[in-house]
Design an enzyme around this catalytic site. Structure first.
Site, PDB file in Angstrom:
ATOM      1  N   ARG A 160       0.835  -1.204   0.000  1.00  0.00           N
ATOM      2  CA  ARG A 160       0.000   0.000   0.000  1.00  0.00           C
ATOM      3  C   ARG A 160       0.866   1.249   0.000  1.00  0.00           C
ATOM      4  O   ARG A 160       1.946   1.254   0.605  1.00  0.00           O
ATOM      5  CB  ARG A 160      -0.907  -0.002   1.234  1.00  0.00           C
ATOM      6  CG  ARG A 160      -2.289  -0.491   0.916  1.00  0.00           C
ATOM      7  CD  ARG A 160      -3.124  -0.718   2.120  1.00  0.00           C
ATOM      8  NE  ARG A 160      -3.227   0.425   3.052  1.00  0.00           N
ATOM      9  CZ  ARG A 160      -4.021   0.420   4.109  1.00  0.00           C
ATOM     10  NH1 ARG A 160      -4.785  -0.629   4.350  1.00  0.00           N
ATOM     11  NH2 ARG A 160      -4.068   1.449   4.925  1.00  0.00           N
ATOM     12  N   ARG A 171       0.712   8.188  10.762  1.00  0.00           N
ATOM     13  CA  ARG A 171      -0.635   7.631  10.993  1.00  0.00           C
ATOM     14  C   ARG A 171      -0.817   7.257  12.469  1.00  0.00           C
ATOM     15  O   ARG A 171      -1.880   7.457  13.043  1.00  0.00           O
ATOM     16  CB  ARG A 171      -0.842   6.388  10.100  1.00  0.00           C
ATOM     17  CG  ARG A 171      -1.036   6.738   8.630  1.00  0.00           C
ATOM     18  CD  ARG A 171      -0.736   5.574   7.712  1.00  0.00           C
ATOM     19  NE  ARG A 171      -1.613   4.440   7.873  1.00  0.00           N
ATOM     20  CZ  ARG A 171      -1.319   3.202   7.461  1.00  0.00           C
ATOM     21  NH1 ARG A 171      -0.169   2.952   6.866  1.00  0.00           N
ATOM     22  NH2 ARG A 171      -2.175   2.228   7.629  1.00  0.00           N
TER      23      ARG A 171
HETATM   24  P1  AP5 Z   1      -4.855  -5.361   8.839  1.00  0.00           P
HETATM   25  O1  AP5 Z   1      -5.972  -6.299   9.169  1.00  0.00           O
HETATM   26  O2  AP5 Z   1      -4.656  -4.940   7.426  1.00  0.00           O
HETATM   27  O3  AP5 Z   1      -4.920  -4.073   9.826  1.00  0.00           O
HETATM   28  P2  AP5 Z   1      -5.848  -2.789   9.795  1.00  0.00           P
HETATM   29  O4  AP5 Z   1      -6.119  -2.407  11.223  1.00  0.00           O
HETATM   30  O5  AP5 Z   1      -7.037  -3.026   8.918  1.00  0.00           O
HETATM   31  O6  AP5 Z   1      -4.818  -1.762   9.155  1.00  0.00           O
HETATM   32  P3  AP5 Z   1      -5.020  -0.573   8.162  1.00  0.00           P
HETATM   33  O7  AP5 Z   1      -3.623  -0.089   7.808  1.00  0.00           O
HETATM   34  O8  AP5 Z   1      -5.904  -0.948   7.013  1.00  0.00           O
HETATM   35  O9  AP5 Z   1      -5.714   0.489   9.064  1.00  0.00           O
HETATM   36  P4  AP5 Z   1      -5.787   2.002   8.814  1.00  0.00           P
HETATM   37  O10 AP5 Z   1      -6.790   2.412   9.841  1.00  0.00           O
HETATM   38  O11 AP5 Z   1      -4.493   2.726   8.864  1.00  0.00           O
HETATM   39  O12 AP5 Z   1      -6.208   2.128   7.282  1.00  0.00           O
HETATM   40  P5  AP5 Z   1      -7.593   2.344   6.547  1.00  0.00           P
HETATM   41  O13 AP5 Z   1      -7.589   1.515   5.340  1.00  0.00           O
HETATM   42  O14 AP5 Z   1      -8.743   2.224   7.485  1.00  0.00           O
HETATM   43  O15 AP5 Z   1      -3.503  -6.028   9.395  1.00  0.00           O
HETATM   44  C1  AP5 Z   1      -2.247  -5.381   9.217  1.00  0.00           C
HETATM   45  C2  AP5 Z   1      -1.149  -6.436   8.961  1.00  0.00           C
HETATM   46  O16 AP5 Z   1      -0.974  -7.226  10.135  1.00  0.00           O
HETATM   47  C3  AP5 Z   1      -1.459  -7.425   7.830  1.00  0.00           C
HETATM   48  O17 AP5 Z   1      -0.253  -7.773   7.188  1.00  0.00           O
HETATM   49  C4  AP5 Z   1      -2.064  -8.637   8.561  1.00  0.00           C
HETATM   50  O18 AP5 Z   1      -1.846  -9.836   7.834  1.00  0.00           O
HETATM   51  C5  AP5 Z   1      -1.290  -8.615   9.864  1.00  0.00           C
HETATM   52  N1  AP5 Z   1      -2.075  -9.046  11.020  1.00  0.00           N
HETATM   53  C6  AP5 Z   1      -3.404  -8.803  11.272  1.00  0.00           C
HETATM   54  N2  AP5 Z   1      -3.764  -9.328  12.452  1.00  0.00           N
HETATM   55  C7  AP5 Z   1      -2.642  -9.903  12.972  1.00  0.00           C
HETATM   56  C8  AP5 Z   1      -2.371 -10.594  14.204  1.00  0.00           C
HETATM   57  N3  AP5 Z   1      -3.335 -10.796  15.121  1.00  0.00           N
HETATM   58  N4  AP5 Z   1      -1.106 -11.026  14.411  1.00  0.00           N
HETATM   59  C9  AP5 Z   1      -0.119 -10.833  13.484  1.00  0.00           C
HETATM   60  N5  AP5 Z   1      -0.332 -10.197  12.302  1.00  0.00           N
HETATM   61  C10 AP5 Z   1      -1.569  -9.717  12.063  1.00  0.00           C
HETATM   62  O19 AP5 Z   1      -7.497   3.898   6.141  1.00  0.00           O
HETATM   63  C11 AP5 Z   1      -6.524   4.339   5.210  1.00  0.00           C
HETATM   64  C12 AP5 Z   1      -6.632   5.839   5.009  1.00  0.00           C
HETATM   65  O20 AP5 Z   1      -7.945   6.185   4.504  1.00  0.00           O
HETATM   66  C13 AP5 Z   1      -6.490   6.718   6.277  1.00  0.00           C
HETATM   67  O21 AP5 Z   1      -5.134   6.954   6.609  1.00  0.00           O
HETATM   68  C14 AP5 Z   1      -7.216   7.989   5.815  1.00  0.00           C
HETATM   69  O22 AP5 Z   1      -6.412   8.739   4.953  1.00  0.00           O
HETATM   70  C15 AP5 Z   1      -8.404   7.442   5.017  1.00  0.00           C
HETATM   71  N6  AP5 Z   1      -9.593   7.187   5.856  1.00  0.00           N
HETATM   72  C16 AP5 Z   1     -10.146   5.969   6.129  1.00  0.00           C
HETATM   73  N7  AP5 Z   1     -11.204   6.093   6.945  1.00  0.00           N
HETATM   74  C17 AP5 Z   1     -11.336   7.436   7.200  1.00  0.00           C
HETATM   75  C18 AP5 Z   1     -12.231   8.178   8.029  1.00  0.00           C
HETATM   76  N8  AP5 Z   1     -13.200   7.597   8.728  1.00  0.00           N
HETATM   77  N9  AP5 Z   1     -12.061   9.532   8.073  1.00  0.00           N
HETATM   78  C19 AP5 Z   1     -11.086  10.139   7.378  1.00  0.00           C
HETATM   79  N10 AP5 Z   1     -10.185   9.494   6.593  1.00  0.00           N
HETATM   80  C20 AP5 Z   1     -10.314   8.147   6.510  1.00  0.00           C
END
Ligand code: AP5
Length: 222
Positions: A160, A171
């Protein structure tokens, strides 16, 4: 019933929302995933938010509130849903609660995946994602020992744009300063703290155990 998957970037929200969606038979909505799809499709919205996403900054509250509430009014969201990555500011949280109240729906439940920052950094610098089915992987796991193709659909996995070390740190800072304070709004039976620093299946078992007593009419698959 609306369940919020809450936690720092990389805490496993996407991983657990997939499992929970299958268990509860309700749709999962990831605001991050929706915005990334807009970027990948080159839509007007995608062009507007592309730089914000790549630098780890938030998209405007009103825009995200609108996207989410439009979805919540669709018939397939009627029984309940999982929200992954929303709300992310106190303004978004207050807006969501007011929307649920005006729609005659119960207050949301928060599943808070608690994971230390040093673990997050290691997870996100080794994450790969399928551009097609959106499943996430980690290069440190056995799954990717011999291949960088998606085990579900065969597409070539990608990194990503916001999974660079300096952006991950940014972040995390934003999470602590802007998103963390939301938790003060959810207390008692609406708040479920889960240790997210365990293997994914163990995290899932703990979430199931915590949510089971308050499923409010939802019938889990097992
Ligand atoms: P994963 O499950 O992908 O973690 P995640 O919490 O979903 O991580 P994200 O990076 O997607 O969260 P985020 O909040 O930064 O991004 P989002 O897409 O929401 O797991 C991560 C890794 O760890 C993977 O490799 C997985 O295999 C591994 N893993 C998982 N569980 C594990 C475990 N138990 N043990 C070991 N390994 C594990 O948002 C992206 C961007 O969108 C934001 O920065 C912002 O710009 C925008 N955005 C999104 N929502 C909003 C909002 N509501 N308001 C404003 N902007 C927003």
């Amino acid at each position: 019933m609306v369940i919020l998957l809450f936690g720092p970037p990389g805490s496993g929200k996407g991983t657990q929302s997939r499992l929970l969606s299958a268990w509860l038979g309700v749709p999962a909505l990831s605001t991050g995933e929706m915005l990334r799809s807009e970027v990948a499709e080159g839509t007007e919205l995608g062009r507007t938010v592309s730089e914000l996403l790549a630098s780890g900054q938030f998209v405007n509250d009103d825009l995200v509130n609108q996207i989410v509430t439009r979805k919540l009014q669709q018939p397939d969201y009627e029984r309940g849903c999982l929200l992954d990555g929303y709300p992310r500011t106190v303004q978004q949280a207050e807006f969501l609660e007011a929307f649920l109240l005006s729609a005659g729906k119960p207050r949301a439940h928060v599943v808070h995946l608690d994971v230390p920052s040093e673990v997050i950094l290691a997870r996100l610098t080794s994450r790969l994602q399928c551009p097609n089915c959106k499943r996430t992987y980690n290069v440190t796991t056995e799954d990717l020992r011999w291949t960088t193709e998606c085990g579900e659909c065969g597409a070539l996995l990608e990194r990503r744009s916001d999974d660079r070390q300096e952006v991950i740190l940014q972040r995390l800072r934003t999470y602590h300063d802007v998103t963390g304070p939301i938790l003060a709004l959810y207390t008692g039976e609406h708040y479920h703290r889960i240790d997210g620093n365990l293997p994914p299946d163990d995290v899932f078992l703990r979430i199931q155990h915590s949510l089971r007593p308050c499923l409010n009419g939802l019938q889990p698959a097992y």
